[in-house]
Design a protein around this motif. Structure first.
Motif, mmCIF file in Angstrom:
data_model
loop_
_atom_site.group_PDB
_atom_site.id
_atom_site.type_symbol
_atom_site.label_atom_id
_atom_site.label_comp_id
_atom_site.label_asym_id
_atom_site.label_seq_id
_atom_site.Cartn_x
_atom_site.Cartn_y
_atom_site.Cartn_z
ATOM 1 N N GLU A 26 53.936 -35.690 38.235
ATOM 2 C CA GLU A 26 53.474 -36.825 37.437
ATOM 3 C C GLU A 26 52.586 -36.301 36.306
ATOM 4 N N PRO A 27 53.093 -36.210 35.082
ATOM 5 C CA PRO A 27 52.294 -35.647 33.986
ATOM 6 C C PRO A 27 51.070 -36.491 33.648
ATOM 7 N N ASP A 28 51.123 -37.770 34.009
ATOM 8 C CA ASP A 28 50.019 -38.677 33.683
ATOM 9 C C ASP A 28 49.040 -38.828 34.848
ATOM 10 N N ALA A 29 49.266 -38.117 35.944
ATOM 11 C CA ALA A 29 48.455 -38.280 37.146
ATOM 12 C C ALA A 29 47.024 -37.815 36.907
ATOM 13 N N LEU A 30 46.082 -38.590 37.442
ATOM 14 C CA LEU A 30 44.668 -38.246 37.334
ATOM 15 C C LEU A 30 44.092 -37.878 38.694
#
Length: 285
Positions: A26-30
């Motif tokens: 997930e490139p947007d995962a925080l």
């Protein structure tokens, strides 16, 4: 958006600087808790536009920590509630179904039903239901002024407000722009007397008795002069005037129209489903 992204990137580093970095698809995962992932987009959407970098950082950090804690508590709750979880799942499903029905019905109402109510319908409802429109408050028409005690030409203002004619009202309006703390003109509409009385330091112990015998009120304290001209009065227990009741009657009629529309829609849907074989009764009562 670039600034917010930079803040979240900085936040990620500060929160997880001492942790081993973990790769994710997930490139947007925080942050991830169990199998739930919080993304940067979700956090960015919660930060109001125009928020400073420092405040954005605080908001983001606060939300992320709360999200993590909520997920951890939820996991424990799911593991330990046992049979209660099944009850909760049923309640959630019932709420979801109810919410879906409500949203769809509201959409139908907006598309199919006009909010326009004829004046004749409102008047007919008022005439046939006057017992429902008995006042529980005192209403007045008039004007109210709150003027600093040291304001210029105060003696003239006291003459103008008592007169209430067109010329005097024009003078009061011009005067009030620069001098009045409060100027309320309501010769043309009914107002709750208590709303006006709350602005006056003089304690009126019996409003009904006062309104029966007074049309003018002048009160002065160390700071202000309060001037009230009462043009018309309706007391508690009397029937509401049509113009005062009209907005509420329109709301009643609109709601009734909505109920009738939904009832007819559901009945038609039910009959069509029976005719089309979409509903099958195996054991009719």
């Amino acid at each position: 958006m670039v600034r917010v992204y930079f803040i979240l990137l900085t936040l990620s580093v500060s929160l997880f600087a001492c942790k081993k970095a973990i790769q994710t698809d997930e490139p947007d995962a925080l942050v991830k808790v169990n199998d739930r992932i919080l993304t940067r987009n979700e956090v960015e959407s919660l930060i109001p536009k125009g928020t400073t970098s420092a405040d954005s950082l605080l908001l983001a950090e606060s939300y992320i920590k709360k999200w993590v804690k909520d997920e951890l508590v939820l996991k424990i709750a799911q593991r330990n509630l046992g049979s209660d979880k099944e009850t909760i799942d049923k309640l959630v499903d019932a709420y979801r179904r109810s919410l879906l029905r409500y949203r769809y019905q509201e959409k139908l109402i907006q598309e199919k039903l006009s909010d326009e109510i004829q004046e004749s319908d409102v008047l007919t409802y008022y005439d046939t239901n006057k017992e429902k429109f008995v006042l529980d408050k005192n209403l007045i028409k008039g004007l109210f002024l709150k003027v600093p005690a040291d304001a210029p030409n105060l003696s003239e203002v006291k003459t103008w407000y008592k007169s209430g004619n067109v010329a005097s009202l024009e003078k009061i309006e011009k005067y009030s722009i620069q001098n009045a703390a409060i100027y309320e003109y309501f010769f043309d509409k009914w107002v709750d007397f208590d709303e006006i009385r709350n602005n006056i330091p003089n304690q009126i112990s019996n409003p009904e008795s006062f309104l029966r015998t007074n049309k003018i009120l002048e009160v002065t304290d160390s700071s202000f002069c309060y001037l009230l001209n009462i043009r018309q009065v309706l007391l508690k227990g009397q029937v509401e005037p049509f113009e005062y009741a009209e907005p509420r009657i329109r709301e009643i009629l609109i709601n009734q129209r909505k109920l009738d529309f939904i009832k007819e829609f559901e009945e038609e849907l039910y009959n069509d489903a029976l005719d089309g074989g979409d509903v099958i009764f195996y054991n009719k009562p």
